[in-house]
Design a protein around this motif. Structure first.
Motif, mmCIF file in Angstrom:
data_model
loop_
_atom_site.group_PDB
_atom_site.id
_atom_site.type_symbol
_atom_site.label_atom_id
_atom_site.label_comp_id
_atom_site.label_asym_id
_atom_site.label_seq_id
_atom_site.Cartn_x
_atom_site.Cartn_y
_atom_site.Cartn_z
ATOM 1 N N GLU A 17 0.856 -1.186 0.000
ATOM 2 C CA GLU A 17 0.000 0.000 0.000
ATOM 3 C C GLU A 17 0.898 1.244 0.000
ATOM 4 O O GLU A 17 1.875 1.313 0.734
ATOM 5 N N PRO A 18 0.601 2.237 -0.857
ATOM 6 C CA PRO A 18 1.449 3.434 -0.890
ATOM 7 C C PRO A 18 1.419 4.172 0.445
ATOM 8 O O PRO A 18 0.372 4.257 1.090
ATOM 9 N N LYS A 19 2.573 4.672 0.831
ATOM 10 C CA LYS A 19 2.676 5.436 2.069
ATOM 11 C C LYS A 19 2.576 6.910 1.725
ATOM 12 O O LYS A 19 3.190 7.381 0.789
ATOM 13 N N GLY A 20 1.809 7.596 2.484
ATOM 14 C CA GLY A 20 1.651 9.018 2.244
ATOM 15 C C GLY A 20 0.229 9.456 2.536
ATOM 16 O O GLY A 20 -0.645 8.669 2.881
ATOM 17 N N TYR A 21 0.018 10.714 2.352
ATOM 18 C CA TYR A 21 -1.257 11.357 2.673
ATOM 19 C C TYR A 21 -2.044 11.564 1.390
ATOM 20 O O TYR A 21 -1.502 12.021 0.383
ATOM 21 N N ARG A 22 -3.316 11.220 1.392
ATOM 22 C CA ARG A 22 -4.187 11.479 0.247
ATOM 23 C C ARG A 22 -5.054 12.684 0.589
ATOM 24 O O ARG A 22 -5.950 12.609 1.431
ATOM 25 N N PRO A 23 -4.791 13.820 -0.051
ATOM 26 C CA PRO A 23 -5.529 15.042 0.273
ATOM 27 C C PRO A 23 -7.013 14.939 -0.037
ATOM 28 O O PRO A 23 -7.426 14.207 -0.938
ATOM 29 N N THR A 24 -7.783 15.700 0.704
ATOM 30 C CA THR A 24 -9.221 15.743 0.484
ATOM 31 C C THR A 24 -9.523 16.564 -0.766
ATOM 32 O O THR A 24 -8.662 17.302 -1.265
ATOM 33 N N GLU A 25 -10.738 16.449 -1.256
ATOM 34 C CA GLU A 25 -11.142 17.224 -2.433
ATOM 35 C C GLU A 25 -11.073 18.724 -2.161
ATOM 36 O O GLU A 25 -10.722 19.504 -3.041
ATOM 37 N N ALA A 26 -11.412 19.125 -0.939
ATOM 38 C CA ALA A 26 -11.365 20.548 -0.588
ATOM 39 C C ALA A 26 -9.938 21.080 -0.656
ATOM 40 O O ALA A 26 -9.703 22.197 -1.141
ATOM 41 N N GLU A 27 -8.980 20.291 -0.183
ATOM 42 C CA GLU A 27 -7.572 20.707 -0.246
ATOM 43 C C GLU A 27 -7.087 20.794 -1.688
ATOM 44 O O GLU A 27 -6.367 21.726 -2.055
ATOM 45 N N VAL A 28 -7.500 19.836 -2.503
ATOM 46 C CA VAL A 28 -7.116 19.847 -3.916
ATOM 47 C C VAL A 28 -7.736 21.050 -4.621
ATOM 48 O O VAL A 28 -7.058 21.746 -5.393
ATOM 49 N N GLU A 29 -8.994 21.330 -4.360
ATOM 50 C CA GLU A 29 -9.670 22.474 -4.978
ATOM 51 C C GLU A 29 -9.017 23.791 -4.559
ATOM 52 O O GLU A 29 -8.864 24.696 -5.379
ATOM 53 N N ALA A 30 -8.645 23.910 -3.283
ATOM 54 C CA ALA A 30 -7.994 25.130 -2.803
ATOM 55 C C ALA A 30 -6.628 25.321 -3.469
ATOM 56 O O ALA A 30 -6.272 26.434 -3.873
ATOM 57 N N ALA A 31 -5.867 24.246 -3.591
ATOM 58 C CA ALA A 31 -4.562 24.331 -4.252
ATOM 59 C C ALA A 31 -4.737 24.670 -5.727
ATOM 60 O O ALA A 31 -3.949 25.453 -6.287
ATOM 61 N N ALA A 32 -5.755 24.124 -6.368
ATOM 62 C CA ALA A 32 -6.017 24.422 -7.778
ATOM 63 C C ALA A 32 -6.410 25.882 -7.965
ATOM 64 O O ALA A 32 -5.985 26.527 -8.929
ATOM 65 N N ALA A 33 -7.206 26.412 -7.057
ATOM 66 C CA ALA A 33 -7.610 27.812 -7.145
ATOM 67 C C ALA A 33 -6.405 28.736 -7.012
ATOM 68 O O ALA A 33 -6.272 29.724 -7.745
ATOM 69 N N GLN A 34 -5.501 28.408 -6.085
ATOM 70 C CA GLN A 34 -4.296 29.219 -5.924
ATOM 71 C C GLN A 34 -3.367 29.072 -7.118
ATOM 72 O O GLN A 34 -2.706 30.029 -7.520
ATOM 73 N N LEU A 35 -3.329 27.881 -7.710
ATOM 74 C CA LEU A 35 -2.523 27.668 -8.912
ATOM 75 C C LEU A 35 -3.061 28.515 -10.066
ATOM 76 O O LEU A 35 -2.285 29.137 -10.800
ATOM 77 N N ASN A 36 -4.359 28.575 -10.206
ATOM 78 C CA ASN A 36 -4.972 29.414 -11.245
ATOM 79 C C ASN A 36 -4.748 30.899 -10.984
ATOM 80 O O ASN A 36 -4.728 31.690 -11.918
ATOM 81 N N ALA A 37 -4.580 31.261 -9.714
ATOM 82 C CA ALA A 37 -4.324 32.655 -9.358
ATOM 83 C C ALA A 37 -2.861 33.040 -9.568
ATOM 84 O O ALA A 37 -2.498 34.205 -9.436
ATOM 85 N N GLY A 38 -2.006 32.049 -9.877
ATOM 86 C CA GLY A 38 -0.607 32.356 -10.174
ATOM 87 C C GLY A 38 0.383 31.908 -9.127
ATOM 88 O O GLY A 38 1.587 32.124 -9.281
ATOM 89 N N SER A 39 -0.071 31.285 -8.066
ATOM 90 C CA SER A 39 0.833 30.833 -7.005
ATOM 91 C C SER A 39 0.892 29.307 -6.988
ATOM 92 O O SER A 39 -0.132 28.645 -6.858
ATOM 93 N N HIS A 40 2.091 28.777 -7.115
ATOM 94 C CA HIS A 40 2.255 27.323 -7.120
ATOM 95 C C HIS A 40 2.601 26.759 -5.742
ATOM 96 O O HIS A 40 2.712 25.553 -5.585
#
Length: 62
Positions: free
Chosen positions: A9-32
């Protein structure tokens, strides 16, 4: 010796949809930074997380 090798089983954290959406919104705003931090925190699931963020950022841009 078996016919099929069971992968661990892969080790690591699987982010929630809310976290992914927030990161995507910031990526679209120009911040990676949020996407980078979330991907780094994901461990073995980093590629999956990056693809989820990119997919969400494309959906948001349309």
């Amino acid at each position: 010796m078996g016919l099929f090798k069971r992968t661990p089983e892969p080790k690591g954290y699987r982010p929630t949809e809310a976290e992914v959406e927030a990161a995507a919104a910031q990526l679209n705003a120009g911040s990676h930074h949020a996407a980078y931090d979330l991907t780094l925190h994901s461990g073995d699931r980093s590629q999956e997380t990056a693809m989820r963020i990119l997919g969400a950022s494309v959906d948001d841009a349309q």
